[in-house]
Write a protein that holds these residues in place. Structure first.
Motif, short mmCIF file in Angstrom:
data_model
loop_
_atom_site.label_atom_id
_atom_site.label_comp_id
_atom_site.label_asym_id
_atom_site.label_seq_id
_atom_site.Cartn_x
_atom_site.Cartn_y
_atom_site.Cartn_z
N LEU A 9 -1.56 2.43 -5.23
CA LEU A 9 -1.54 1.50 -4.11
C LEU A 9 -0.88 2.13 -2.88
N ARG A 10 0.23 2.84 -3.11
CA ARG A 10 0.90 3.49 -1.98
C ARG A 10 0.03 4.59 -1.39
N ALA A 11 -0.66 5.32 -2.24
CA ALA A 11 -1.53 6.39 -1.75
C ALA A 11 -2.70 5.83 -0.96
N ASP A 12 -3.27 4.72 -1.43
CA ASP A 12 -4.47 4.16 -0.78
C ASP A 12 -4.15 3.35 0.46
N LEU A 13 -3.01 2.63 0.47
CA LEU A 13 -2.71 1.71 1.57
C LEU A 13 -1.53 2.15 2.42
N GLY A 14 -0.77 3.13 1.96
CA GLY A 14 0.43 3.54 2.67
C GLY A 14 1.66 2.89 2.07
N PRO A 47 -2.21 -5.47 3.03
CA PRO A 47 -3.24 -4.65 3.69
C PRO A 47 -3.43 -5.10 5.13
N ASP A 48 -3.94 -4.18 5.96
CA ASP A 48 -4.19 -4.56 7.36
C ASP A 48 -5.66 -4.48 7.75
N ASP A 49 -6.53 -4.23 6.77
CA ASP A 49 -7.96 -4.26 7.05
C ASP A 49 -8.72 -4.50 5.74
N VAL A 50 -10.01 -4.70 5.85
CA VAL A 50 -10.80 -5.03 4.67
C VAL A 50 -10.83 -3.87 3.68
N GLU A 51 -10.79 -2.64 4.18
CA GLU A 51 -10.80 -1.49 3.27
C GLU A 51 -9.52 -1.46 2.45
N GLY A 52 -8.42 -1.87 3.03
CA GLY A 52 -7.19 -1.96 2.28
C GLY A 52 -7.26 -3.02 1.19
N VAL A 53 -7.91 -4.14 1.50
CA VAL A 53 -8.11 -5.18 0.49
C VAL A 53 -8.97 -4.65 -0.65
N ARG A 54 -10.05 -3.98 -0.30
CA ARG A 54 -10.95 -3.43 -1.33
C ARG A 54 -10.22 -2.43 -2.21
N ALA A 55 -9.42 -1.57 -1.59
CA ALA A 55 -8.69 -0.57 -2.36
C ALA A 55 -7.72 -1.23 -3.33
N ALA A 56 -7.02 -2.26 -2.85
CA ALA A 56 -6.06 -2.95 -3.71
C ALA A 56 -6.77 -3.65 -4.87
N VAL A 57 -7.89 -4.28 -4.59
CA VAL A 57 -8.63 -4.99 -5.64
C VAL A 57 -9.16 -4.02 -6.67
N ARG A 58 -9.72 -2.88 -6.21
CA ARG A 58 -10.25 -1.89 -7.16
C ARG A 58 -9.14 -1.33 -8.04
N ALA A 59 -8.00 -1.03 -7.44
CA ALA A 59 -6.89 -0.46 -8.21
C ALA A 59 -6.38 -1.46 -9.25
N CYS A 60 -6.25 -2.71 -8.87
CA CYS A 60 -5.78 -3.72 -9.82
C CYS A 60 -6.82 -3.98 -10.91
N ALA A 61 -8.09 -3.94 -10.53
CA ALA A 61 -9.14 -4.16 -11.53
C ALA A 61 -9.12 -3.07 -12.60
N GLU A 62 -8.96 -1.83 -12.17
CA GLU A 62 -8.93 -0.73 -13.14
C GLU A 62 -7.69 -0.79 -14.03
#
Length: 461
Positions: A9-14, A47-62
């Motif tokens: 999460l830190r790597a993907d979103l900061g 997150p501050d944009d939709v890509e951040g939301v997507r990254a968080a959701v994918r990481a949690c899903a995995e």
């Protein structure tokens, strides 16, 4: 596993977007319903944009870690409360008004936009976004969408869902679904937009909404009517509805609420009776039409037994009168701990609900105050109790449940605008029945097969 997820999460979103400090996380762990259960999150992610939301959701899903989406936390059902080990996904940084289109009367907004900020922005274009929850000055559009929030103007304009043309939603696999349209009409396929509005974050994360707007109405004229009891006030409401009058606002306050408000504001609301009930109406039709509309309402109130009526076309004076309604919850909170209920009954049964709540107060030896939206039958009975006194919480919960039972017995529903959340699941099952509950679970499994989005909210799997 948790360290691996946090690292990703830190790597993907900061790093700044991922909060793990326990004290900070506790401020994001629950909404304004203090009695609903809340767990301890693994992390809070902003997150501050939709890509951040997507990254968080994918990481949690995995990682198979639950996700609880959250706005400002103004809700009153526990729908945004954390569960143990979850990621709380806070959407307040997605706060852009992407577009205002005056010609087609629509706005495109992100979920972190504050309701009042949207209303103020579109007003500059002569437009109006009607949904107005009482917390409109700090609640977010995303939260309004997730709970299908209502407000004081629902009698004339409807609830949040009535103004949603389309959505952008991040699904459980991180893909982006776009629903709806920008046109006035459209019936292509299932109405997926309506499916997500009111879903309390259990099916996906809303990242953008296309909202319909109305022309800016005139400044409202205001009428206040004081009745000797709830029955006469209820009679007036029924006649107003039957005669086809549609004020822009019609609110009711019972005697218990009036006493609390008078003490809180140090003023006399002029009900003239210890059992008095107050009806507040507004018309935003403007000019002679507003005057005629309120005069017709005033005549009905007088015929129904109102002991006092007062009408004003001065917006400032109207705001002062409406202040009594807007501070009702704060006034009741000043007298003790509160459980605020949210039942909606047919408008012809409002008086029955108020008198029924009086009986529940007597049976439980607690204070039960009723305030609500008379125009659409959505009432907010509030159980006031002493949280430090032995047994009072249990009695308060019995009173709360008795009110829900009363609402259903009057042909109503267990929630008109706050949602089911993590406090009314058993009551949802009772209201919609086993077939309805099975359909809910099938839809949930289809869109969220691992039950990661806000598990335990609305219903169990």
């Amino acid at each position: 596993m948790s360290n691996t997820l946090l690292g990703r999460l830190r790597a993907d979103l900061g790093g700044d977007a991922v909060v793990t400090d326990p004290d900070v996380m506790s401020s994001y762990a629950r909404d304004q319903m203090p009695l609903a259960p809340a767990g301890r999150p693994l992390a809070v992610v902003l997150p501050d944009d939709v890509e951040g939301v997507r990254a968080a959701v994918r990481a949690c899903a995995e990682a198979k870690v639950p996700i609880v989406p959250r706005g400002a936390g103004s809700g009153l059902s526990g729908a945004a409360n954390a569960v143990d080990g979850c990621v709380v996904l806070v959407m307040t940084k997605l706060d852009r008004i992407v577009e205002i289109d005056p010609a087609d009367r629509l706005a495109v907004v992100q979920p972190g936009v504050v309701n009042q900020a949207l209303r103020d922005a579109v007003a500059k274009h002569g437009l109006f976004y009607p949904p107005d929850p009482s917390s409109y000055d700090w609640c977010t559009v995303g939260g309004n969408l997730a709970t299908n929030a209502g407000g004081l103007c629902c009698v004339k304009y409807g609830v949040t869902a009535d103004f949603v043309l389309g959505l952008e939603v991040v699904l459980a696999d991180g893909s982006v679904l776009r629903t709806g349209r920008r046109t006035v009409k459209g019936v292509a396929g299932y109405d997926l937009t309506r499916l997500f509005v009111g879903s309390e974050g259990t099916l996906g994360v809303i990242t953008e909404a296309t909202l319909a707007l109305r022309p800016l109405p005139q400044a409202p004229a205001t009428l206040v009517a004081a009745f000797p009891n709830a029955v006469s006030a209820g009679t007036a409401v029924s006649r107003i509805v039957r005669d086809g009058l549609v004020p822009s606002l019609m609110e009711i306050m019972d005697a218990t609420t009036i006493r609390a408000v008078q003490d809180y504001l140090h003023t006399d609301l002029g009900t003239g009776s210890d059992s008095g009930t107050l009806l507040l109406c507004q018309s935003d039709a403007g000019g002679a039409q507003a005057t005629a509309e309120l005069e017709a309402v005033e005549r009905i109130c007088a015929d129904a037994g109102a002991e006092m009526t007062y009408q004003t076309g001065d917006p400032a004076e109207g705001d002062l009168l409406m202040k009594a309604r807007r501070v009702a919850h704060s006034a009741l909170e000043s007298t003790g701990s509160c459980m605020t209920d949210d039942v909606c009954v047919p408008r012809t049964r409002i008086a029955d609900l108020i008198t029924g709540c009086e009986r529940i107060a007597e049976d439980t030896d607690l204070t039960v105050a009723v305030v609500g939206h008379a125009g659409d039958g959505n009432m907010h009975p509030t159980v006031v109790y002493d949280a430090a006194a032995d047994g009072e919480f249990d009695r308060a919960r019995r009173a709360f449940d008795a009110i829900l039972d009363l609402g259903l017995s009057l042909g109503g529903t267990i929630t008109g605008e706050h949602g089911v959340g993590k406090f009314k699941q058993d009551w949802l099952a009772r209201e919609i029945g086993p077939v309805g509950l099975d359909v809910h679970r099938r839809l949930k499994r289809a869109l969220d097969p691992d039950n990661l989005f806000n598990p335990g909210s609305m219903f169990s799997m």
